[in-house]
Design a protein around this motif. Sequence first.
Motif, short mmCIF file in Angstrom:
data_model
loop_
_atom_site.label_atom_id
_atom_site.label_comp_id
_atom_site.label_asym_id
_atom_site.label_seq_id
_atom_site.Cartn_x
_atom_site.Cartn_y
_atom_site.Cartn_z
N ILE A 175 0.84 -1.21 0.00
CA ILE A 175 0.00 0.00 0.00
C ILE A 175 0.87 1.26 0.00
CG2 ILE A 175 -1.60 1.39 1.39
CD1 ILE A 175 -2.86 -1.30 2.30
N GLU A 176 1.91 1.25 0.84
CA GLU A 176 2.77 2.43 0.95
C GLU A 176 3.57 2.66 -0.33
OE1 GLU A 176 4.82 1.36 4.50
OE2 GLU A 176 3.01 1.63 5.72
N ARG A 178 2.55 1.80 -3.30
CA ARG A 178 1.55 2.30 -4.26
C ARG A 178 1.31 3.79 -4.02
NH1 ARG A 178 -0.40 1.49 -9.06
NH2 ARG A 178 -0.30 -0.77 -8.64
N GLN A 179 1.24 4.19 -2.76
CA GLN A 179 1.02 5.61 -2.43
C GLN A 179 2.21 6.46 -2.89
OE1 GLN A 179 0.32 5.25 1.79
NE2 GLN A 179 -1.91 5.22 1.54
N GLU A 182 2.00 6.88 -6.60
CA GLU A 182 0.96 7.82 -7.00
C GLU A 182 1.41 9.27 -6.78
OE1 GLU A 182 -1.80 7.28 -8.55
OE2 GLU A 182 -1.82 5.09 -8.48
N LYS A 191 2.64 15.70 -0.31
CA LYS A 191 2.32 14.51 0.49
C LYS A 191 3.53 13.63 0.78
CE LYS A 191 -2.45 14.24 -1.22
NZ LYS A 191 -3.43 13.41 -1.95
N ILE A 195 3.82 10.39 3.73
CA ILE A 195 3.87 9.00 3.27
C ILE A 195 5.20 8.35 3.61
CG2 ILE A 195 3.85 7.54 1.20
CD1 ILE A 195 1.82 9.55 0.02
N HIS A 199 5.93 5.12 6.03
CA HIS A 199 6.61 3.95 5.48
C HIS A 199 7.82 3.55 6.31
CE1 HIS A 199 7.95 1.07 2.55
NE2 HIS A 199 9.07 1.73 2.30
#
Length: 222
Positions: A175-176, A178-179, A182, A191, A195, A199
């Motif tokens: 998930i991290e 992927r963030q 993005e 951001k 993030i 992480h």
Amino acid sequence: MSTAQYIYSEIENDILMLKLKPGQLISENSLCTRYNVSRTPIRSVLSRLAGSGLVDIVPKSGSRVSMINMEIVKQIIYERFALECMVMKDYIAIATEGDIKKLEKTVTQLTKSYKNTKYFKPDKFKAIDLSMHELWYKKTGHTYLWEQIRKSESNYTRFCMLDMLECKNYEHVIIEHRQMYEVIKNRDTSKIEEIVKKHLYGGIERINAAFSNKFDEMFIAY
């Protein structure tokens, strides 16, 4: 590869992957039998591992896997947070569409390696994880900094593997990543700190919350 280098690489990997636990005694006799060699190359290998911070050689007592130094882990995370935020910002400023496609590919590989439960290997998962970070360090010309980060294996890598193997943090990592992808894809620098902090510091929170004193014997006491 020489016999000594092969033995070194095998034992190093066993320590980093926590197959040999922090504080565990290392039997020279067992290693001699395992690799069918005399004590001389084994002692040479153990000396090299001690130089890398992975083994402690205690006079008249033998060798044992070094403990994880949590203070060093915290300082490495602090350092990486500062570096990673800067490197990601630099990367966003110069990344081409082709570069971003490469990042997307690593996220896809990371996800597939976890979902493929039949062939899942934590060390392979970790290697893919690192490859994404390596891409932006190299693209921004900070290869030396990346190499220095990778040299912190004796403490930080083992801490990460403990988080991975015991806390089962695989979905968090996916998930991290992927963030982060993005953020880079959208070139949204606002951001990054949030993030990256999540992480890098997540492992400390997971181990503290889930296991309390369970792993105290693996860490140097303060």
